[in-house]
Design a protein around this motif. Structure first.
Motif, PDB file in Angstrom:
ATOM      1  N   GLY A  17       0.767  -1.242   0.000  1.00  0.00           N
ATOM      2  CA  GLY A  17       0.000   0.000   0.000  1.00  0.00           C
ATOM      3  C   GLY A  17       0.796   1.288   0.000  1.00  0.00           C
ATOM      4  N   GLN A  18       1.818   1.387   0.851  1.00  0.00           N
ATOM      5  CA  GLN A  18       2.571   2.640   0.920  1.00  0.00           C
ATOM      6  C   GLN A  18       3.255   2.956  -0.406  1.00  0.00           C
ATOM      7  OE1 GLN A  18       5.230   1.160   4.059  1.00  0.00           O
ATOM      8  NE2 GLN A  18       6.915   1.932   2.844  1.00  0.00           N
ATOM      9  N   TYR A  19       3.735   1.943  -1.100  1.00  0.00           N
ATOM     10  CA  TYR A  19       4.394   2.165  -2.386  1.00  0.00           C
ATOM     11  C   TYR A  19       3.364   2.372  -3.487  1.00  0.00           C
ATOM     12  CZ  TYR A  19       8.195   0.327   0.404  1.00  0.00           C
ATOM     13  OH  TYR A  19       9.107   0.108   1.406  1.00  0.00           O
ATOM     14  N   ARG A  20       2.232   1.688  -3.370  1.00  0.00           N
ATOM     15  CA  ARG A  20       1.154   1.867  -4.340  1.00  0.00           C
ATOM     16  C   ARG A  20       0.672   3.318  -4.321  1.00  0.00           C
ATOM     17  NH1 ARG A  20      -3.371  -1.432  -2.704  1.00  0.00           N
ATOM     18  NH2 ARG A  20      -1.787  -3.043  -2.616  1.00  0.00           N
ATOM     19  N   ARG A  21       0.555   3.898  -3.134  1.00  0.00           N
ATOM     20  CA  ARG A  21       0.137   5.299  -3.029  1.00  0.00           C
ATOM     21  C   ARG A  21       1.151   6.227  -3.700  1.00  0.00           C
ATOM     22  NH1 ARG A  21      -1.682   3.211   1.714  1.00  0.00           N
ATOM     23  NH2 ARG A  21       0.193   3.682   2.896  1.00  0.00           N
ATOM     24  N   ALA A  22       2.440   5.975  -3.466  1.00  0.00           N
ATOM     25  CA  ALA A  22       3.481   6.801  -4.084  1.00  0.00           C
ATOM     26  C   ALA A  22       3.416   6.684  -5.610  1.00  0.00           C
ATOM     27  CB  ALA A  22       4.863   6.394  -3.576  1.00  0.00           C
ATOM     28  N   LEU A  23       3.219   5.468  -6.110  1.00  0.00           N
ATOM     29  CA  LEU A  23       3.095   5.269  -7.564  1.00  0.00           C
ATOM     30  C   LEU A  23       1.856   5.979  -8.095  1.00  0.00           C
ATOM     31  CD1 LEU A  23       4.012   1.480  -7.681  1.00  0.00           C
ATOM     32  CD2 LEU A  23       5.354   3.332  -8.700  1.00  0.00           C
ATOM     33  N   TYR A  24       0.758   5.841  -7.384  1.00  0.00           N
ATOM     34  CA  TYR A  24      -0.496   6.451  -7.811  1.00  0.00           C
ATOM     35  C   TYR A  24      -0.349   7.969  -7.949  1.00  0.00           C
ATOM     36  CZ  TYR A  24      -5.485   7.439  -8.052  1.00  0.00           C
ATOM     37  OH  TYR A  24      -6.721   7.870  -8.456  1.00  0.00           O
ATOM     38  N   LEU A  35       4.870  -1.526 -15.799  1.00  0.00           N
ATOM     39  CA  LEU A  35       5.787  -2.233 -16.694  1.00  0.00           C
ATOM     40  C   LEU A  35       6.646  -1.287 -17.521  1.00  0.00           C
ATOM     41  CD1 LEU A  35       3.507  -5.153 -17.906  1.00  0.00           C
ATOM     42  CD2 LEU A  35       5.456  -5.305 -16.356  1.00  0.00           C
ATOM     43  N   GLU A  36       6.207  -0.050 -17.679  1.00  0.00           N
ATOM     44  CA  GLU A  36       6.961   0.936 -18.452  1.00  0.00           C
ATOM     45  C   GLU A  36       8.105   1.562 -17.667  1.00  0.00           C
ATOM     46  OE1 GLU A  36       4.331   3.841 -20.078  1.00  0.00           O
ATOM     47  OE2 GLU A  36       3.050   2.325 -21.003  1.00  0.00           O
ATOM     48  N   LEU A  37       8.150   1.356 -16.358  1.00  0.00           N
ATOM     49  CA  LEU A  37       9.155   2.019 -15.516  1.00  0.00           C
ATOM     50  C   LEU A  37      10.416   1.180 -15.343  1.00  0.00           C
ATOM     51  CD1 LEU A  37       6.972   3.405 -12.586  1.00  0.00           C
ATOM     52  CD2 LEU A  37       7.703   4.586 -14.654  1.00  0.00           C
ATOM     53  N   SER A  38      11.552   1.850 -15.417  1.00  0.00           N
ATOM     54  CA  SER A  38      12.839   1.213 -15.121  1.00  0.00           C
ATOM     55  C   SER A  38      13.085   1.308 -13.614  1.00  0.00           C
ATOM     56  CB  SER A  38      13.966   1.941 -15.860  1.00  0.00           C
ATOM     57  OG  SER A  38      14.121   3.249 -15.325  1.00  0.00           O
ATOM     58  N   ASP A  39      14.077   0.596 -13.137  1.00  0.00           N
ATOM     59  CA  ASP A  39      14.445   0.683 -11.720  1.00  0.00           C
ATOM     60  C   ASP A  39      14.787   2.122 -11.342  1.00  0.00           C
ATOM     61  OD1 ASP A  39      14.101  -2.046 -11.651  1.00  0.00           O
ATOM     62  OD2 ASP A  39      16.205  -2.512 -11.199  1.00  0.00           O
ATOM     63  N   GLU A  40      15.491   2.819 -12.210  1.00  0.00           N
ATOM     64  CA  GLU A  40      15.890   4.201 -11.930  1.00  0.00           C
ATOM     65  C   GLU A  40      14.663   5.107 -11.812  1.00  0.00           C
ATOM     66  OE1 GLU A  40      17.281   2.369 -14.486  1.00  0.00           O
ATOM     67  OE2 GLU A  40      19.013   1.839 -13.274  1.00  0.00           O
ATOM     68  N   GLN A  41      13.670   4.893 -12.663  1.00  0.00           N
ATOM     69  CA  GLN A  41      12.451   5.704 -12.593  1.00  0.00           C
ATOM     70  C   GLN A  41      11.674   5.409 -11.317  1.00  0.00           C
ATOM     71  OE1 GLN A  41      11.126   4.390 -16.499  1.00  0.00           O
ATOM     72  NE2 GLN A  41      11.082   6.528 -17.187  1.00  0.00           N
ATOM     73  N   ILE A  42      11.648   4.150 -10.920  1.00  0.00           N
ATOM     74  CA  ILE A  42      10.973   3.792  -9.668  1.00  0.00           C
ATOM     75  C   ILE A  42      11.692   4.441  -8.494  1.00  0.00           C
ATOM     76  CG2 ILE A  42      10.425   1.888  -8.094  1.00  0.00           C
ATOM     77  CD1 ILE A  42      10.124   0.118 -10.655  1.00  0.00           C
ATOM     78  N   ILE A  45      10.939   8.096  -7.604  1.00  0.00           N
ATOM     79  CA  ILE A  45       9.623   8.476  -7.087  1.00  0.00           C
ATOM     80  C   ILE A  45       9.719   8.706  -5.589  1.00  0.00           C
ATOM     81  CG2 ILE A  45       7.246   7.700  -6.732  1.00  0.00           C
ATOM     82  CD1 ILE A  45       7.513   6.128  -9.372  1.00  0.00           C
ATOM     83  N   ARG A  46       9.297   9.880  -5.183  1.00  0.00           N
ATOM     84  CA  ARG A  46       9.348  10.249  -3.766  1.00  0.00           C
ATOM     85  C   ARG A  46       8.502   9.282  -2.942  1.00  0.00           C
ATOM     86  NH1 ARG A  46       8.044  16.101  -1.129  1.00  0.00           N
ATOM     87  NH2 ARG A  46       8.479  15.440   0.985  1.00  0.00           N
ATOM     88  N   GLY A  47       9.083   8.801  -1.865  1.00  0.00           N
ATOM     89  CA  GLY A  47       8.375   7.911  -0.962  1.00  0.00           C
ATOM     90  C   GLY A  47       8.655   6.435  -1.193  1.00  0.00           C
ATOM     91  N   ILE A  48       9.482   6.120  -2.201  1.00  0.00           N
ATOM     92  CA  ILE A  48       9.769   4.714  -2.462  1.00  0.00           C
ATOM     93  C   ILE A  48      11.124   4.309  -1.898  1.00  0.00           C
ATOM     94  CG2 ILE A  48      10.170   2.995  -4.255  1.00  0.00           C
ATOM     95  CD1 ILE A  48       7.762   3.969  -5.655  1.00  0.00           C
ATOM     96  N   ALA A  54      13.343  -2.068  -4.633  1.00  0.00           N
ATOM     97  CA  ALA A  54      13.508  -3.516  -4.794  1.00  0.00           C
ATOM     98  C   ALA A  54      12.165  -4.227  -4.741  1.00  0.00           C
ATOM     99  CB  ALA A  54      14.442  -4.057  -3.724  1.00  0.00           C
ATOM    100  N   ILE A  55      11.300  -3.815  -3.837  1.00  0.00           N
ATOM    101  CA  ILE A  55       9.985  -4.441  -3.694  1.00  0.00           C
ATOM    102  C   ILE A  55       9.115  -4.176  -4.918  1.00  0.00           C
ATOM    103  CG2 ILE A  55       7.829  -4.339  -2.354  1.00  0.00           C
ATOM    104  CD1 ILE A  55       9.674  -3.824   0.129  1.00  0.00           C
ATOM    105  N   VAL A  56       9.080  -2.918  -5.356  1.00  0.00           N
ATOM    106  CA  VAL A  56       8.253  -2.548  -6.509  1.00  0.00           C
ATOM    107  C   VAL A  56       8.801  -3.177  -7.786  1.00  0.00           C
ATOM    108  CG1 VAL A  56       7.442  -0.602  -7.911  1.00  0.00           C
ATOM    109  CG2 VAL A  56       7.406  -0.439  -5.416  1.00  0.00           C
ATOM    110  N   ALA A  57      10.122  -3.194  -7.948  1.00  0.00           N
ATOM    111  CA  ALA A  57      10.728  -3.800  -9.137  1.00  0.00           C
ATOM    112  C   ALA A  57      10.446  -5.298  -9.179  1.00  0.00           C
ATOM    113  CB  ALA A  57      12.228  -3.533  -9.168  1.00  0.00           C
ATOM    114  N   ASP A  58      10.456  -5.953  -8.017  1.00  0.00           N
ATOM    115  CA  ASP A  58      10.128  -7.376  -7.965  1.00  0.00           C
ATOM    116  C   ASP A  58       8.680  -7.610  -8.392  1.00  0.00           C
ATOM    117  OD1 ASP A  58      10.753 -10.162  -7.251  1.00  0.00           O
ATOM    118  OD2 ASP A  58       9.291  -9.830  -5.640  1.00  0.00           O
TER     119      ASP A  58
END
Length: 74
Positions: A17-24, A35-42, A45-48, A54-58
């Motif tokens: 949830g906390q990362y989903r909110r940051a992505l949203y 799927l369009e985001l690279s590790d660097e782009q993730i 993002i503030r809050g990740i 690592a969690i979001v990329a996985d």
């Protein structure tokens, strides 16, 4: 609960949830968006942060693996 088939419009149910909110907040709302985001782009993002990257990329990689069989079949 059984895993649902790949659906590019489904919400990011594998992302905590906390990362989903940051992505949203950055406009990343569906699997295809992620799927369009690279590790660097993730990471940018503030809050990740590093751990969250690592969690979001996985989760992104798992979605990509789910998507692969449907792309070959269709």
């Amino acid at each position: 609960m059984a895993e649902t088939p790949y659906d590019s419009t489904r919400e990011l149910d594998r992302v905590p949830g906390q990362y989903r909110r940051a992505l949203y907040l950055r406009g990343v709302r569906t699997v295809d968006d992620l799927l369009e985001l690279s590790d660097e782009q993730i990471r940018a993002i503030r809050g990740i942060g590093e751990r969250g990257t690592a969690i979001v990329a996985d989760a992104r990689d798992c979605y990509a693996a789910d998507r692969a069989p449907t792309e070959r079949a269709g």
